[in-house]
Design a protein around this motif. Structure first.
Motif, short mmCIF file in Angstrom:
data_model
loop_
_atom_site.label_atom_id
_atom_site.label_comp_id
_atom_site.label_asym_id
_atom_site.label_seq_id
_atom_site.Cartn_x
_atom_site.Cartn_y
_atom_site.Cartn_z
N ILE A 44 0.82 -1.21 0.00
CA ILE A 44 0.00 0.00 0.00
C ILE A 44 0.86 1.26 0.00
N ASP A 45 2.00 1.22 0.68
CA ASP A 45 2.89 2.38 0.70
C ASP A 45 3.43 2.68 -0.70
N LEU A 48 0.63 4.17 -2.78
CA LEU A 48 0.41 5.57 -2.40
C LEU A 48 1.53 6.46 -2.94
N LYS A 53 -3.99 7.51 -5.20
CA LYS A 53 -5.11 8.37 -4.79
C LYS A 53 -5.58 9.27 -5.93
N ILE A 74 -5.78 -4.39 -2.98
CA ILE A 74 -5.15 -3.42 -2.09
C ILE A 74 -5.48 -2.00 -2.55
N ALA A 75 -5.45 -1.76 -3.85
CA ALA A 75 -5.79 -0.44 -4.38
C ALA A 75 -7.23 -0.07 -4.02
N LYS A 77 -8.89 -1.15 -1.43
CA LYS A 77 -8.96 -0.96 0.03
C LYS A 77 -8.49 0.42 0.47
N THR A 78 -7.76 1.11 -0.37
CA THR A 78 -7.29 2.44 -0.01
C THR A 78 -8.45 3.44 0.03
N MET A 80 -9.95 4.70 -2.56
CA MET A 80 -10.00 5.55 -3.74
C MET A 80 -11.07 5.03 -4.68
#
Length: 109
Positions: A44-45, A48, A53, A74-75, A77-78, A80
């Motif tokens: 995720i880091d 980002l 985003k 994962i994208a 879950k952010t 966005m």
């Protein structure tokens, strides 16, 4: 690399490529008009840092279905509201055509 080559020819598209190999990112940045982030799209880091985003589209196109799916999950879950396209390459694939309109930034894995 083929998708990147096609997309880099379009005007008004900002592309960020992600790869775990520094040499691959260096070569892509030198060959195409793209930004590069070294790391895994399953982080995720890293996503980002690559600008997920602000992305309109994420294309996960590794040789692994599992990594592609995990990257997309994962994208999402952010939080966005991005459209996610999952592309799986197979040896029998001869031609892939992706049409994307009104996109200003891509994050590719």
């Amino acid at each position: 690399k083929k998708i990147l080559e096609l997309l880099s020819q379009e005007n008004d598209i900002n592309i960020t490529a992600i790869d775990i190999k520094p040499r691959v990112i260096r070569d892509l940045v030198n060959e195409y008009d793209v930004m590069g982030v070294i790391g895994s799209g399953t982080s995720i880091d890293i996503l980002l840092d690559a600008g997920v985003k602000e992305a309109d589209v994420l294309i996960a196109a590794t040789g692994s279905d599992e990594i592609n799916l995990l990257t997309c999950l994962i994208a999402r879950k952010t939080g966005m509201g991005i459209m996610t396209i999952r592309v799986i390459f197979q040896f029998i694939t001869k031609r892939i055509i992706i049409t994307v309109t009104n996109c200003t930034r891509f994050v590719m894995k």
